[in-house]
Design an enzyme around this catalytic site. Structure first.
Site, mmCIF file in Angstrom:
data_model
loop_
_atom_site.group_PDB
_atom_site.id
_atom_site.type_symbol
_atom_site.label_atom_id
_atom_site.label_comp_id
_atom_site.label_asym_id
_atom_site.label_seq_id
_atom_site.Cartn_x
_atom_site.Cartn_y
_atom_site.Cartn_z
ATOM 1 N N ARG B 583 83.179 41.721 -44.213
ATOM 2 C CA ARG B 583 84.300 42.298 -43.468
ATOM 3 C C ARG B 583 84.456 41.610 -42.111
ATOM 4 O O ARG B 583 83.464 41.285 -41.455
ATOM 5 C CB ARG B 583 84.063 43.783 -43.265
ATOM 6 C CG ARG B 583 85.204 44.450 -42.542
ATOM 7 C CD ARG B 583 84.850 45.864 -42.154
ATOM 8 N NE ARG B 583 85.114 46.808 -43.225
ATOM 9 C CZ ARG B 583 84.574 48.026 -43.276
ATOM 10 N NH1 ARG B 583 83.712 48.398 -42.359
ATOM 11 N NH2 ARG B 583 84.873 48.839 -44.265
ATOM 12 N N LYS B 656 78.946 39.805 -42.654
ATOM 13 C CA LYS B 656 77.941 38.818 -43.053
ATOM 14 C C LYS B 656 77.533 37.857 -41.941
ATOM 15 O O LYS B 656 76.593 37.083 -42.119
ATOM 16 C CB LYS B 656 78.464 37.997 -44.232
ATOM 17 C CG LYS B 656 78.400 38.739 -45.560
ATOM 18 C CD LYS B 656 78.816 37.808 -46.674
ATOM 19 C CE LYS B 656 78.555 38.414 -48.046
ATOM 20 N NZ LYS B 656 79.055 37.513 -49.108
ATOM 21 N N GLU B 660 78.171 30.725 -37.421
ATOM 22 C CA GLU B 660 77.680 29.393 -37.736
ATOM 23 C C GLU B 660 78.337 28.740 -38.935
ATOM 24 O O GLU B 660 78.431 27.515 -39.009
ATOM 25 C CB GLU B 660 76.151 29.447 -37.908
ATOM 26 C CG GLU B 660 75.514 29.754 -36.561
ATOM 27 C CD GLU B 660 74.075 30.176 -36.633
ATOM 28 O OE1 GLU B 660 73.206 29.302 -36.494
ATOM 29 O OE2 GLU B 660 73.801 31.371 -36.810
#
Ligand SMILES: Cc1cc2nc3c(=O)[nH]c(=O)nc-3n(C[C@H](O)[C@H](O)[C@H](O)COP(=O)(O)OP(=O)(O)OC[C@H]3O[C@@H](n4cnc5c(N)ncnc54)[C@H](O)[C@@H]3O)c2cc1C
Ligand code: SF4
Lengths: 330, 694
Positions: B583, B656, B660
């Site tokens: 999300r 999540k 990066e």
């Protein structure tokens, strides 16, 4: 960095006298190069004489048709000058290809000409460098040399002069007005910077205390169709790998006159006299351009990291000349 | 299965809570802390790469007006040794790399400190240094684990045999350069040592992490150290672990009891003292059957670490988990060199480790006569090939398809070097992205009801420019069931509850979970009767689903590249990233993370290269004029999209981590596009003009 005094010059005579009389004094333009060097310990003047408030900040038309550019004119202002853009576009393009907007707002014409090499070893006082400390040796000769010279270098120094503006001025046959303690003189831009030879510590033919007061552009109608092409490692804000300043004058299917200077290849802006000679009177064809470029670069002596500069300079020159010829023929 | 938090504030493109303070200059960064009568510290660095300091001549420096003290290995305060050699500075005359701290000057002004540092002269006993990374070295060693604590080598089946038997193979070596993180704000610390203990205003990614790191070295109880970092101008990993300068600031403060000292590294100093990404050499092997189904995948990685401290970048990891293949092998071997200490840089492991394999996939696609998107889709695994666990969610295929659609991939010519426009060879390329969902138990947060009915949320997290402050406020609002305006979030201080570093894209997971935990417990405990001053602290246990699922974000990156036919100049007119990363809490800050990562990936692809001069043993292009980072003009159209993804296992927000993944795969997509444009295959970064000239 060491503590230093700062003085704002009141007039040119006084500025020249002050700096000429003190071996540890220096003129200060925008400071974009000199102040960096002071922080890095590369330059250690004890007195800065700021020449940016002198009345040298105008671009004037000369009676013979040329332009006189005051030494304190900022790079941004010069690039935007109407006459420069109309009559000497190569100069405007070269300026705009250099540094960044903020830097150009500060940088002056005099300071730009006298900026020093970007050789990484020159800029780091912990590595040997003949230009900074004669006799120490040249770290670039067998080191990181991507940005270094392929023409006219010596084993004492393989640095390049980094200015874009100076390359355009060289192609335009500009003259540099200089005032010293003994009076004024004019030095051709092409003769201002030296090849390193045995004395890389001397970038130019100027003596300590000589002040650049102006740059003069001769009347040169062919310069109205001139071009600066800079090839670099990122799309902006990087020094040239190689650059080409050129102007072309065609008449009746042949090249009547041509001006070419190369940047990023030598200790000075490189006037391509061999290529010019080969092209005068020749037809404006790609293979002629290529042969001329190859003649100019025949003596190139690349270092460990910069062999690519030879084909890059050749191809860039061919493509600039082809574009200019194409425009003229249209 | 966790019940996912219902989004009300989450999902909104809220402005940054710290935005106005930053753009108006009111936000105070570490070095700007207004302190009484500060003294200034300037480091003295070794100018040899290996040996020992015989004598330090400090007379000229000490004699300078305004110099308070010159610290050397002879007179520096003692540290506890045996914890972290990078941090145990000025305890011995040994020099382990060029640029290492061998002293410092403390003075009344920063200019005097810097001038005096330049006057300190060291006599050395030099030893020959060894700084050459090469796969041919006979002393490469196998580290026990790779960062953070993953297996060094993995294997399954027989890659060699699979290659011998395969219809299609690729076996090639790929290299990535040495990179320096170069956040905009240099590393800086303001330290005050008084009766109360040690206070550090530090530019850091983790206040608690810094305290944990320096306490044992300084021999101080943790409780006597306070670290504060309210505003931080970027870190990209280089502020995630403690580096030598923070200890230097503390030592200087110890020498000046009661007087604050300020230390800011120069850009040049950051190149030897603040970590960097190791260069990597990747021997990648792929084998596939006639239909393009992988039968083997291998990546044997060689990289470097410093002699004094090991950091093993987990470059082989993405090859373990991205595609299905019955035969697999990854290895990591290190050379321990007389070089500065490498460390985290945005997406350690994944970032360099997706370059080799994803370029190799492009080569394999060509060998198989398959579209590179299709090749990737055909090799989608059922379960995580590394652990055998099911994925909590995975939508690489969705990202590839959606990206292909948006990018206009269908119009792509099959053959390389088939389109030239205005003198520019033009082509397109694709690569996959992936980044793990990291989580660590033990994060705490406090929720407190204020007098005016609004909530205060306290957590020792740090917003390094990511937007964490903003999105944690949104998460807290939804967890408490109040509007975001009624939440005041405090962070960046060890006086606030324990929280891990802003790193590993785990901030939202760790900190957000703690806040949700605290908010839920607060509501459970006080119900509707909460009164002013009621507060509750909660601590997050380990995620019970971590052992049952593999958890990763995925993405697909598409690039268009132009290469000038005459000069070789490389341009990237278009970049598109599509991500499936759980999300998205705030589209505004998320987009900025994605496109920031992609821009850094573009920079890695075309520009970044720390030039290490082996004769001297240091990075010679150590400033931002010579170490090129993509300029605005290099970044033309850059777009990030994301797919809705519902993942009830990762954390209560369903996020999540997105800090990066944007940098992962970008360089491969660009190198692949450059190949498609020109027919020249570049396996060694960066992709520069000279590589296209002959
Ligand atoms: C990051 C960066 C990128 C750059 N990129 C480029 C680039 O791409 N292309 C490019 O061409 N340049 C580039 N530059 C260099 C820039 O153009 C020069 O720094 C600038 O032109 C110098 O002008 P200044 O007035 O600031 O000189 P200053 O720094 O003030 O002076 C430079 C030197 O000239 C002397 N001097 C100044 N004025 C006079 C005078 N009137 N008479 C005699 N001596 C004088 C000073 O004593 C000093 O030795 C870059 C610079 C930086 C920092
Ligand atoms: S090339 Fe010239 S400037 Fe560079 S190190 Fe050698 S002598 Fe110095």
């Amino acid at each position: 960095m060491i503590p230093f005094d700062y003085r704002r010059a009141e007039d040119t005579d006084g500025a020249v006298a002050t700096v000429a009389g003190n071996p540890r004094a220096a003129f200060l333009g925008g400071g974009t190069n000199l102040v960096d060097h002071m922080k890095l310990g590369v330059a250690e003047p004890e007195l800065l004489v700021d020449v940016t408030r002198l009345p040298l900040d105008r671009v004037d038309r000369l009676p013979g048709g040329g332009l006189r550019i005051g030494a304190a004119v900022r790079n941004s202002d010069l690039a935007a000058d109407h006459d420069v853009r109309e009559r000497y576009p190569v100069l405007s393009q070269a300026l705009l290809a250099g540094a960044s907007g903020q830097l150009r707002n500060l940088a002056t014409t005099g300071g730009n000409l006298l900026q020093r090499t970007r050789c990484v070893y020159f800029q780091d006082v912990t590595t040997p460098c003949n230009k900074r400390e004669p006799g120490q040796g040249c770290s670039a000769l067998e080191g990181y040399s991507r940005y270094h010279a392929v023409l006219g270098a010596s084993r004492h120094c393989v640095a390049v002069h980094p200015s874009d503006m100076a390359v355009a001025l060289t192609a335009l046959d500009a003259g540099v007005r200089v005032q010293g303690p003994d009076g004024e003189r004019t030095v051709a831009v092409a003769d201002l910077h030296r090849l390193p030879g045995e004395h890389p510590e001397w970038d130019t033919v100027l003596n300590h205390g000589e002040l650049i007061t102006a740059v003069e552009l001769p009347e040169l109608p062919m310069a109205a169709r001139s071009r600066y092409r800079k090839v670099r490692d990122r799309a902006s804000y990087a020094f040239a790998l190689v650059s080409v300043a050129a102007a072309l004058d065609l008449s009746g299917g042949t090249i009547r006159d041509v001006r070419i200077a190369l940047g990023g290849v030598a200790h000075k802006p490189w006037r391509a006299t061999l290529a010019e000679a080969a092209l005068r009177g020749a037809p404006p064809a790609a293979d002629e351009f290529r042969a001329a470029a190859e003649a100019e670069l025949a003596d190139a002596q690349p270092l460990r990291d910069n062999g690519f500069k030879v084909p890059m300079a050749r191809n860039t020159l061919v493509s600039v000349l082809s574009e200019l010829a194409g425009e003229e023929l249209r | 299965m966790t019940e996912l938090l219902r989004p009300r504030s989450m999902g909104q493109a809220r402005e940054r809570v710290d935005g106005a303070a930053k753009v108006t200059g009111r936000a105070r960064y570490a070095f700007e802390q207004p302190v009484e009568r500060p003294a200034y510290v300037h480091p003295v660095q070794a100018t040899i790469a290996r040996g020992r300091v015989r004598t330090m001549h400090t007379g000229d420096a000490a004699a300078l007006d305004g110099v308070l003290t010159v610290l050397t290995p002879d007179n520096a305060p003692l540290l506890a040794t045996g914890h972290d050699p990078e941090l145990e500075i000025l305890q011995s005359p040994e020099v382990a790399f060029r640029g290492q701290l061998i002293g410092a000057v403390i003075a009344e002004t920063p200019e005097t400190a810097r001038q005096a540092a330049g006057l300190v002269r060291a006599d050395y006993e030099r030893q020959p240094h060894d700084v050459t990374l090469s796969p041919e070295r006979d002393d490469l060693y196998r580290p026990d684990v790779v960062n953070p604590s993953l297996p060094t080598d993995t294997g399954q089946g027989d890659v060699d045999a699979a290659l011998r038997a395969a219809e299609h193979t690729v076996a090639a070596t790929y290299t990535t350069a040495m990179y320096h993180n170069n956040p905009m704000e240099p590393h800086a610390t303001v330290a005050l040592w008084d009766e109360g203990g040690l206070t550090l205003h530090d530019s850091t990614q983790g206040v608690h992490a810094m305290r944990e790191a320096v306490a044992p070295v300084l021999g101080l109880d943790k409780e006597r150290i306070r670290v504060i970092a309210r505003y931080v101008g970027g870190g990209f990993g280089s502020k995630g672990t403690a580096h030598a300068h923070i200890v230097l600031a503390a030592l200087a403060a110890k020498r000046m009891p009661g007087r604050p000292v300020k230390l800011a590294l120069t850009r040049q100093q950051m190149f030897s003292l603040a970590g960097y990404r190791t260069p990597t050499i990747q021997r990648v092997r792929l084998a596939a059957d006639a239909a393009g189904r992988l039968t083997a995948i291998g990546n044997d990685v060689v990289e470097q670490t410093s002699r004094i401290k090991e950091f093993a970048e987990q470059t082989g990891v993405p090859a373990r988990t991205t595609y299905a293949a019955p035969n697999r092998r990854t290895t990591h071997r290190l050379a321990a060199l007389d070089v500065p200490v490498p460390s985290w840089m945005r997406a350690p492991g994944e970032c360099p480790g997706m370059f080799g394999p994803e370029v190799a996939m492009d080569e394999l696609a060509e060998d198989c006569g398959l579209d590179p998107v299709e090749l990737r889709v055909r090799n989608e695994p059922e379960t995580d090939p590394d652990t055998g666990l099911p994925f909590s969610s995975r939508d690489l295929v969705g990202c590839l398809h959606e990206g292909a659609r948006r990018f206009g991939w269908q119009r792509r010519e099959r053959a390389p070097r088939s389109r030239i426009e205005d003198g520019w060879w033009t082509g397109t390329g694709v690569a996959s992205s992936t980044y793990p969902v990291h989580s660590a138990p033990g994060t705490s947060a406090t929720v407190r009801l204020g007098r005016d009915g609004s909530f205060e949320v306290l957590i020792g997290a740090v917003d390094i420019g990511t937007g964490a402050w903003t999105i944690l406020t949104q998460i807290a609002a939804d967890a408490l069931g109040v509007p975001a305006e009624d939440v005041h979030l405090h962070l960046g201080d060890t006086d606030l509850p324990q929280a891990p570093v802003a790193g590993g894209s785990s901030g939202t997971t760790n900190w957000g979970t703690a806040i949700v935990e605290a908010a839920r417990s607060f509501r459970e405990k006080y119900g509707a009767d909460a009164g002013p001053g009621d507060e509750l602290i909660a601590t997050v246990p380990a995620n019970p689903h971590s052992d049952r699922f593999a958890m990763r974000a995925f993405g697909a990156q598409f690039a268009e590249v132009r290469v000038h036919a005459a000069t070789g100049e490389v341009r990237v007119p278009r970049l598109l990233g599509v991500f499936a990363a759980g999300r998205i809490v705030n589209p505004r800050t998320a987009r900025s993370q994605f496109i920031g990562g992609m821009t850094m990936g573009l920079s890695m692809a075309l520009h970044e290269d720390s030039v290490f001069d082996e004769r001297f043993g240091f990075v010679v292009n150590h400033d931002l004029a010579e170490y090129h980072i993509a300029a605005c003009a290099d970044v033309e159209s850059i777009e990030a999209q994301w797919l809705d993804e519902h993942d009830p296992y990762v954390n209560p927000m369903g996020t999540k981590g997105i800090g990066e993944i944007g940098i992962v795969g970008t360089a491969a997509a660009i190198a692949n596009a450059a190949y498609h444009a020109t027919g020249v295959r570049i396996r060694d970064l960066p992709v520069t003009a000279d590589k296209f000239l002959d």
